[in-house]
Design a protein around this motif. Structure first.
Motif, PDB file in Angstrom:
ATOM      1  N   ASN A   1      -7.477  -0.460  -7.492  1.00  0.00           N
ATOM      2  CA  ASN A   1      -8.755  -1.178  -7.530  1.00  0.00           C
ATOM      3  C   ASN A   1      -9.802  -0.543  -6.613  1.00  0.00           C
ATOM      4  N   ALA A   2      -9.568   0.741  -6.328  1.00  0.00           N
ATOM      5  CA  ALA A   2     -10.479   1.407  -5.407  1.00  0.00           C
ATOM      6  C   ALA A   2     -11.784   1.772  -6.098  1.00  0.00           C
ATOM      7  N   VAL A   3     -12.838   1.681  -5.355  1.00  0.00           N
ATOM      8  CA  VAL A   3     -14.151   2.118  -5.805  1.00  0.00           C
ATOM      9  C   VAL A   3     -14.325   3.593  -5.476  1.00  0.00           C
ATOM     10  N   ALA A   4     -13.748   4.013  -4.357  1.00  0.00           N
ATOM     11  CA  ALA A   4     -13.893   5.398  -3.928  1.00  0.00           C
ATOM     12  C   ALA A   4     -12.751   5.770  -3.002  1.00  0.00           C
ATOM     13  N   ASN A   5     -12.341   7.019  -3.119  1.00  0.00           N
ATOM     14  CA  ASN A   5     -11.344   7.612  -2.236  1.00  0.00           C
ATOM     15  C   ASN A   5     -12.143   8.285  -1.126  1.00  0.00           C
ATOM     16  N   LEU A   6     -12.178   7.691   0.058  1.00  0.00           N
ATOM     17  CA  LEU A   6     -13.166   8.127   1.048  1.00  0.00           C
ATOM     18  C   LEU A   6     -12.750   9.351   1.858  1.00  0.00           C
ATOM     19  N   GLY A   7     -11.477   9.472   2.142  1.00  0.00           N
ATOM     20  CA  GLY A   7     -11.116  10.642   2.943  1.00  0.00           C
ATOM     21  C   GLY A   7      -9.654  10.702   3.291  1.00  0.00           C
ATOM     22  N   TYR A   8      -9.257  11.877   3.772  1.00  0.00           N
ATOM     23  CA  TYR A   8      -7.917  12.110   4.285  1.00  0.00           C
ATOM     24  C   TYR A   8      -8.034  12.574   5.727  1.00  0.00           C
ATOM     25  N   ALA A   9      -6.990  12.328   6.493  1.00  0.00           N
ATOM     26  CA  ALA A   9      -6.932  12.890   7.848  1.00  0.00           C
ATOM     27  C   ALA A   9      -5.488  12.956   8.294  1.00  0.00           C
TER      28      ALA A   9
ATOM     29  N   PRO B   1      11.474  12.328   6.918  1.00  0.00           N
ATOM     30  CA  PRO B   1      10.064  12.455   6.512  1.00  0.00           C
ATOM     31  C   PRO B   1       9.736  13.907   6.155  1.00  0.00           C
ATOM     32  N   VAL B   2       9.104  14.101   5.022  1.00  0.00           N
ATOM     33  CA  VAL B   2       8.715  15.465   4.626  1.00  0.00           C
ATOM     34  C   VAL B   2       7.225  15.711   4.823  1.00  0.00           C
ATOM     35  N   LEU B   3       6.449  14.661   4.803  1.00  0.00           N
ATOM     36  CA  LEU B   3       5.023  14.799   5.086  1.00  0.00           C
ATOM     37  C   LEU B   3       4.468  13.424   5.415  1.00  0.00           C
ATOM     38  N   GLU B   4       3.336  13.397   6.108  1.00  0.00           N
ATOM     39  CA  GLU B   4       2.633  12.144   6.285  1.00  0.00           C
ATOM     40  C   GLU B   4       1.146  12.397   6.349  1.00  0.00           C
ATOM     41  N   TYR B   5       0.372  11.379   6.019  1.00  0.00           N
ATOM     42  CA  TYR B   5      -1.086  11.533   6.035  1.00  0.00           C
ATOM     43  C   TYR B   5      -1.728  10.162   6.123  1.00  0.00           C
ATOM     44  N   VAL B   6      -2.984  10.192   6.544  1.00  0.00           N
ATOM     45  CA  VAL B   6      -3.806   8.981   6.531  1.00  0.00           C
ATOM     46  C   VAL B   6      -4.853   9.148   5.439  1.00  0.00           C
ATOM     47  N   ARG B   7      -5.077   8.114   4.673  1.00  0.00           N
ATOM     48  CA  ARG B   7      -6.259   8.159   3.804  1.00  0.00           C
ATOM     49  C   ARG B   7      -6.934   6.803   3.848  1.00  0.00           C
ATOM     50  N   TRP B   8      -8.199   6.794   3.512  1.00  0.00           N
ATOM     51  CA  TRP B   8      -8.899   5.516   3.446  1.00  0.00           C
ATOM     52  C   TRP B   8      -9.707   5.440   2.163  1.00  0.00           C
ATOM     53  N   VAL B   9      -9.704   4.238   1.628  1.00  0.00           N
ATOM     54  CA  VAL B   9     -10.327   3.997   0.327  1.00  0.00           C
ATOM     55  C   VAL B   9     -11.189   2.746   0.415  1.00  0.00           C
ATOM     56  N   MET B  10     -12.224   2.734  -0.393  1.00  0.00           N
ATOM     57  CA  MET B  10     -13.034   1.527  -0.519  1.00  0.00           C
ATOM     58  C   MET B  10     -12.482   0.726  -1.697  1.00  0.00           C
ATOM     59  N   ILE B  11     -12.130  -0.541  -1.430  1.00  0.00           N
ATOM     60  CA  ILE B  11     -11.434  -1.345  -2.427  1.00  0.00           C
ATOM     61  C   ILE B  11     -12.226  -2.617  -2.711  1.00  0.00           C
ATOM     62  N   ASN B  12     -12.257  -2.972  -3.981  1.00  0.00           N
ATOM     63  CA  ASN B  12     -12.941  -4.207  -4.359  1.00  0.00           C
ATOM     64  C   ASN B  12     -12.271  -5.414  -3.728  1.00  0.00           C
ATOM     65  N   LYS B  13     -13.079  -6.425  -3.413  1.00  0.00           N
ATOM     66  CA  LYS B  13     -12.527  -7.718  -3.046  1.00  0.00           C
ATOM     67  C   LYS B  13     -12.221  -8.489  -4.332  1.00  0.00           C
ATOM     68  N   ARG B  14     -11.207  -9.287  -4.283  1.00  0.00           N
ATOM     69  CA  ARG B  14     -10.890 -10.127  -5.442  1.00  0.00           C
ATOM     70  C   ARG B  14     -12.029 -11.147  -5.613  1.00  0.00           C
ATOM     71  N   THR B  15     -12.433 -11.720  -4.486  1.00  0.00           N
ATOM     72  CA  THR B  15     -13.493 -12.725  -4.494  1.00  0.00           C
ATOM     73  C   THR B  15     -14.607 -12.277  -3.556  1.00  0.00           C
TER      74      THR B  15
END
Lengths: 361, 361, 361
Positions: free
Chosen positions: C89-97, C144-158
């Motif tokens: 339900n993401a509006v945008a995939n904002l980034g990785y770090a 663990p073979v890899l790890e990452y952080v990502r952030w996404v903009m997600i719609n609110k249900r309400t």
């Protein structure tokens, strides 16, 4: 721009006898075989079934898989490696000759490629020259698995008046690979050949010199198909991939890698040559016209010659001209005009030796 | 044209009880599994993870890989072999029935196919006839892995007045595969089933007869997709591949292999049926409308029946109608008009038995 | 509509510290590797050749295959698993770090993924919120073979008035992965590195901070290509697959999975960075513009930093900005305007640590 980018060799960079060891050794896997299947719809039993291959004597690799990979898959992988060094600045891929398949390639084998410059001829326009290379594909044990000669027309880095051109050196190439130079895979025996599994009862004896075979079916090429194939072979020639650049060109499209057409024609030839399980040699080959996505490829064959294999009554060799057409059904066998010019529908003119089982006494 | 080209069988060529041993045995590999994944985006845990498969009792092949291949991949490979002999001259693929999956197929298995003619009925127009075949897929040990009946309408070589038609023989087909004819894979136990890995907590108990499930997502078919798939299955029907010929036809395009739509619908059904890891049987199936590249496929399911498996409290069977739609979202469950005609959006009407884990006491 | 269909999580469904165990463990095979090759034309020797990998110390899996799979293939497979739970339900995939590759992944390894919510911030419009997750990919041994952080903009249900938003919690992310957090694969030694096989003599020493490299070639994306790739990764985001829905949108087309562009850029970077066999870390990444089928992708790199690896004289790390462009050749290195806005041709801005061999004394 950083000098670390390799822009490929120009005509002036090639010297007679020069040896080029091409980059990126590549391990062939059953994944490659599946993709090859999906790209061409290959139906020859030998490369499709481990059981069938084992039954006719293929030993496999490490005892796990027994079916050899398609001869042309091995060819394309070896060919692909040579592109960055040989033909990235090519104007045209002029021809193949003296291509011989020397050892079966199995999943698990790692292939690399080495080329030797065997001919150089500057063209009279001073802008291009023809380079002849003999390329050898080698497996992880250092054994040659195939070799071939090809020649390409390559741009000069610095166009110069033709009068300054060095003397041309042209290699001596056989019109066709001689029988004694064909290699029958070690251990192969067609004594136990099951033609019902292979899909046809037509054996070596049933083909007559001069006979023509229409392979009936047509296969339309999609852009994704030919790009997937060409990337699989690690062939980097930009003309196959870059629509942004190619849409300004004469065809307005990316050009299909010629080897893709060869494999399509070979796959289509199954209907009529189902027992021709292996290619022993490519005597000569020429891409007569360019092919682009959207073209439908058809194929026909003509039997040029037949040869017994000394000491063997289970198999024989068939020399065949395999012609690929574009958007034209094969039943009329379009080829050349009376003046000797190719019919505009012809894409490929390939002269090959095939190995077939014989009808056992 | 050389007679060595096989043009396929016409209606007159089929005889009751005739046995056709189809060509090109094929070894299934993990390469095929990857392509199947890439073509449909399958997400069922059982076929995706060797670990998951081992954990529920799948023994694998030679101890190396444990995950069975998708049931439908095995189906398509077996089906593909029958095309040159059965349906290359077909006008229509009329239906499937009594398809049972008998043994897991693992990478490394080699499949071949044998068909028996079990029904023949000439149509009143004298131009076509319906042929019913029962096809068995067999592995390298000679064990049947699946079998099914299908019937196709096939052109006659020589149209003749209908009054001369021989008496029709129609097979006796079950409306659905009976419970006692379903085969639970040997060694399979869902006692240790991990639903968190499988992606859903909905078990066999949670589904109610009459319940409808919208599978929400749509997947658009590209020409390269369906041709890659169909070639992978060595299915040679020209209608799937030859744009040069098909662009003159009614659709102006190549027709997507019906099995491609079945696999797409099955993949889409993951959202709502995530624990339905295996297909036990196809009770009946019909391709209601043709599908071409550019169509977006959606799917919905209806639970038709539920059955306990005698002696087992770890798993149960669910009979489901799986309907594929074209360019129409599934939330309204479009199916048939009050007059019993299919909604024009319906592509596929498939009736299947699925195997699901039960909620353990 | 049955409630058994999972519609994904909305902003309100995420809680700080929440752990999401994602579905469908997946066994990586050589089939996946072949497809990855065919999709991007990857030419790095380490992932192409079992021999090359063995020679520099990769141990393989079960002794059979030795080449590790491409780091980004492992990344995409792990990423794909998170999509249904995190970003459907993401509006945008904002980034990785802070993406770190911790262990080589070999064919035969089975990967699963676990995510932890590490940041939440509702947007002032009350309609969406940003969710930060740290995702870990784990193999069948629980390593663990890899790890990452990502952030996404997600719609609110309400959607709700912004004044009611809870307090934002933002994670503390490193601008780049610190040297001491980079993991050199155990057993790896470039003492025996063969640069002729790898395709270039440019070693770690030859790159200078601030140097820019044009990777020359362009690759056009077909719809079939990016959908095959994205399904292979079991990524289900509907924007990639459903033309029926997307043709009404702003782009009129399906959006290419951002990771597909990353892999294309990495493959193109071979010409100029041939010895950068592995990605050690993704420091930061941003998809600047959407990409659709028909776009031609080009790439350029800039060396941002160089680091010795303590105790090692056979290898070193290179921090590189890898920029992907759309329909624009890279020789002018288009990036940002003087005002700091991205050039409209920029698709991807990726900041990575690469591992290269050093020139041995």
């Amino acid at each position: 721009m950083s000098s670390k980018t390799f822009e490929g060799n120009y005509f002036e960079d090639f010297k007679m006898g020069q040896i080029l060891r091409h980059a990126t050794p590549r391990t062939i896997t059953t994944g490659d075989v599946s993709l090859y299947s999906a790209l061409y719809g290959m139906r020859f039993a030998l490369q499709s079934s481990d059981e069938f291959a084992r039954n006719v004597g293929y030993a496999g690799n490490g005892g796990l898989e027994s079916a050899p990979v398609d001869d042309l898959l091995a060819f394309h992988v070896v060919f692909g490696k040579t592109v960055p060094d040989i033909s990235i600045n090519a104007v045209a891929n002029l021809g193949y000759a003296d291509c011989r398949f020397l050892l079966p390639v199995y999943p698990g084998d790692t292939l690399r490629a080495v080329s030797t410059v065997i001919g150089l001829k500057e063209n009279s326009n001073g802008k291009t020259g023809n380079v002849y290379v003999r390329t050898e594909g080698v497996n992880q044990l250092g054994e040659p698995v195939l070799e071939y000669v090809r020649w390409v027309m390559i741009n000069k880095r610095t166009p110069s008046p033709a009068e300054s051109a060095p003397e041309a050196v042209l290699p001596d190439l056989p019109e066709a690979v001689r029988l004694e130079d064909l290699t029958i895979p070690e251990g192969l025996s067609y004594v136990t050949y099951e033609s019902s599994l292979a899909g046809s009862d037509y054996m070596w004896e049933d083909y007559a010199v001069g006979e023509k075979i229409s392979h009936v079916d047509g296969m339309t090429i999609e852009a994704a198909d030919h790009m997937l194939a060409t990337r699989l072979y690690q062939n980097t020639a930009k003309v196959h991939f870059n629509l942004h650049a190619m849409k300004e060109g004469r065809l307005g499209e990316r050009i299909v890698y010629g080897g893709h057409v060869i494999s399509l024609a070979r796959a289509l030839s199954f209907n009529g040559l189902s027992n021709a399980q292996t290619v022993l040699a490519i005597n000569a080959g020429r891409h007569v016209n360019p092919c682009i996505a959207g073209d439908t490829v058809y194929a026909w064959s003509e039997v040029l010659d037949k040869a017994e294999v000394p000491g063997r009554d289970d198999l024989g060799a068939l020399r065949v001209r395999l012609v690929a057409l574009k958007d034209r059904t094969p039943e009329g066998f379009p080829y050349k005009t009376p003046e000797g010019k190719y019919d505009p529908a012809v894409l490929l003119d390939l002269d090959i030796w095939l190995l077939l089982p014989r009808r056992m006494a």
